[in-house]
Design a protein around this motif. Structure first.
Motif, mmCIF file in Angstrom:
data_model
loop_
_atom_site.group_PDB
_atom_site.id
_atom_site.type_symbol
_atom_site.label_atom_id
_atom_site.label_comp_id
_atom_site.label_asym_id
_atom_site.label_seq_id
_atom_site.Cartn_x
_atom_site.Cartn_y
_atom_site.Cartn_z
ATOM 1 N N ASP A 8 -28.600 125.343 43.010
ATOM 2 C CA ASP A 8 -29.727 125.842 42.159
ATOM 3 C C ASP A 8 -29.847 124.698 41.073
ATOM 4 N N GLU A 11 -31.653 121.502 42.337
ATOM 5 C CA GLU A 11 -33.187 122.211 42.325
ATOM 6 C C GLU A 11 -33.958 121.949 41.059
ATOM 7 N N LEU A 12 -33.149 122.524 39.782
ATOM 8 C CA LEU A 12 -33.872 122.384 38.798
ATOM 9 C C LEU A 12 -33.660 121.188 38.085
ATOM 10 N N THR A 14 -33.975 118.464 39.871
ATOM 11 C CA THR A 14 -34.809 117.375 40.658
ATOM 12 C C THR A 14 -36.370 117.747 40.261
ATOM 13 N N LYS A 15 -36.412 118.930 39.877
ATOM 14 C CA LYS A 15 -37.786 119.315 39.358
ATOM 15 C C LYS A 15 -38.121 118.654 38.016
ATOM 16 N N GLU A 16 -37.123 118.671 37.156
ATOM 17 C CA GLU A 16 -37.197 118.180 35.864
ATOM 18 C C GLU A 16 -37.257 116.527 35.902
ATOM 19 N N GLU A 18 -38.703 115.104 38.477
ATOM 20 C CA GLU A 18 -40.128 114.837 39.173
ATOM 21 C C GLU A 18 -41.100 114.763 38.128
ATOM 22 N N ARG A 19 -41.163 115.923 37.177
ATOM 23 C CA ARG A 19 -41.938 116.143 36.307
ATOM 24 C C ARG A 19 -41.700 115.120 35.027
ATOM 25 N N LYS A 54 -31.833 129.353 33.412
ATOM 26 C CA LYS A 54 -32.430 128.096 33.705
ATOM 27 C C LYS A 54 -32.804 127.612 32.193
ATOM 28 N N GLY A 304 -48.063 111.396 45.927
ATOM 29 C CA GLY A 304 -47.844 113.095 45.927
ATOM 30 C C GLY A 304 -48.714 113.550 46.845
#
Lengths: 388, 138
Positions: A8, A11-12, A14-16, A18-19, A54, A304
């Motif tokens: 979990d 994923e959090l 990884t998204k942070e 990417e963003r 989160k 992307g």
């Protein structure tokens, strides 16, 4: 929660990453290492919802890593600036989609696109300098994101007078959008007034009109006050004149010209796109599906979208992208997505047992996939040319 | 969130353009749905595959860009041309001196042999001295 916390967290983060492009701006080195650190320190509490966990977990993480100080020390770095620009763009797109269409957008921007909420490099530099001159404090990425949101909402829509001023100064950013706006209009007038259709036949009229309007605006030949409606009216006037001339040359009797001119009424102007010649499908720049989200100045954004189109077989542009390469794309997926090695793929597809032959096949397959990647990217670049 | 995330929404998540609340909802779904997680992972793997090339070509940049640049090619061509002309000049000069020194009358017939002298190492001089006499000079 009954789930793997490490997964979990991964994923959090990884998204942070990417963003907010955390690796690139130098906030951390490796997302896996960070995930391992966070998982051991901030496990979810009993009864805590995922959203609450989160939020708590990321807040604590950023506090622990000193995000605030990091931002203060890195605000001048181009990577940080690029990240802020991408965040502001995302906010602007959201604001644009939820706002009423401005007069400037109605008359100057292609359908589905905007000039009022468009972030040019020049505008961004002004806003960035203004907003970050006294480096604000961000405890975590959410606060930074909110700040970027306020940068977007506080400075946009760009006033019409500013857009006109930039157009008068011949600033290409707005002109390029306006030229795209004129494309279907030119096609509609050509079709209705002089019966000319097809991109090759209308291209000259369109480009001549673009040049004439640009000169008139830049040389301040339009009557003051100049607004977006004045610019579009002038453009339509030129299109009409050019088509009248074309119709006059083609007409056998004066009555033919009158009939042709009479056809163009205000009601008909609203129906430009109701015939096959001027339908939006023929003008990719007007379709609100792809062009408007891609930030062409940002490699990540372009790549992307490339991946989304390549992977999503339902995407309207997927077939155009992979046409003729379907089998090879399957192999590409096997290698990169399913994780099969070239040796495994050769064994599966060719059933080669001789080691020398297999090595030869592997080399051939590697080359094939390498060439395919290049071909797909080249094709995507060509496709994008239509949208820019 | 019931069922699976539709591909368009998943693509938006992948592109990081979903609003924060929706993003959290997708993340919550991904924890319990291996299918959606696998689709997202597939897009990431694909991107990594393409990025590897970008990075690989980026790593070589300075050296290979210099090597591949037009100016380098032009400079290399100029150096090669200069070297060829120097060698040719030397060859012609040496050949004439050889011919003069030994008063070889039938120069054209032994032209190939003289050319061979130019390309051979001086250690082979014994062979040529034996053939053309002790006074033979390189």
């Amino acid at each position: 929660m009954g789930h793997s916390i490490e997964k979990d967290i991964l994923e959090l983060l990884t998204k942070e990453n990417e963003r907010y492009r955390l690796e690139r701006i130098g906030f951390f080195r490796c997302v896996q290492e960070e995930a391992a650190l966070v998982a051991s320190r901030f496990p979810p509490e009993a009864g805590e919802s995922f959203a609450a966990w989160k939020s708590r977990c990321l807040k604590e993480y950023y506090r622990l890593k000193g995000f605030s100080l990091f931002c203060r020390n890195n605000v001048d770095r181009p990577e940080f600036e690029a990240m802020v620009m991408s965040l502001v763009r995302t906010h602007l797109r959201r604001i644009f989609e939820s706002s009423e269409r401005t007069a400037a957008d109605k008359y100057l921007a292609p359908d589905g696109d905007t000039v009022s909420y468009a972030l040019s490099d020049k505008l961004f530099q002004e806003i960035f300098t203004m907003s970050f001159s006294t480096v604000p404090s961000f405890g975590n990425s959410t606060e930074l994101d909110k700040f970027c949101g306020s940068m977007a909402s506080g400075n946009f829509p760009t006033p019409e007078s500013r857009i006109i001023k930039d157009m008068q100064d011949n600033y290409g950013f707005y002109w390029e959008k306006f030229y795209l706006k004129l494309k279907p209009l030119a096609a509609a007038y050509c079709y209705q007034m002089s019966g000319v259709s097809g991109p090759s036949n209308t291209h000259d009229i369109w480009s001549d009109t673009c040049i004439s309007v640009n000169r008139a605006v830049v040389e301040r030949r339009l009557k003051e006050p100049v607004d977006s409606k004045a610019i579009i009216s002038y453009s339509v006037g030129i299109l009409k004149n050019k088509n009248r001339e074309l119709a006059r040359n083609k007409a056998r009797t004066p009555a033919d010209v009158d009939t042709l001119q009479y056809r163009l009424t205000a009601e008909e102007e609203n129906r430009y796109f109701d015939n096959p010649v001027t339908s939006p499908e023929n003008f990719p720049s007007q379709i609100d599906s792809l062009c408007n989200y891609i930030d062409y100045s940002d490699k990540d954004s372009v790549q992307g979208y490339f991946i989304v189109i390549l992977y999503n077989k339902e995407h309207p542009l997927h077939d155009a992208l992979v046409k003729g390469y379907e089998d090879k794309v399957d192999k590409l997926f096997e290698h990169y997505i399913d994780g099969l090695s070239y040796e495994e793929m050769v064994a599966r597809h060719c059933g080669v047992t001789d080691s020398r032959k297999a090595a030869k096949e592997c080399a051939r397959l590697r080359q094939e996939i390498k060439r395919l990647k290049k071909s797909l990217l080249d094709r995507f670049d060509k496709m994008l040319e239509q949208y820019k | 969130m019931n069922g699976h995330i539709d591909i368009e929404r998943l693509s938006r998540y992948f592109l990081s353009i979903l609003p924060p609340e929706e993003e959290t909802a997708v993340q919550e779904h991904l924890r319990t749905c291996p299918r959606c997680a696998a689709r997202l992972e597939a897009m990431r793997k694909l991107r990594k595959g393409f990025e590897e090339d970008r990075e690989a070509s980026g790593g070589k940049t300075v050296f290979f860009r210099v090597i591949r640049s037009g100016w380098t090619k032009a400079a290399a061509a100029a150096v090669v041309a200069a070297a060829v002309s120097i060698i040719t000049l030397e060859t012609v000069r040496d050949r004439s001196s050889v011919l003069e020194q030994h008063e070889i009358m039938d120069g054209e017939q032994i032209e190939n042999q003289v050319f061979a002298i130019d390309t051979f190492d001086k250690e082979d001089s014994t062979y040529y001295r034996n053939k053309y006499g002790e006074d033979f000079k390189f």
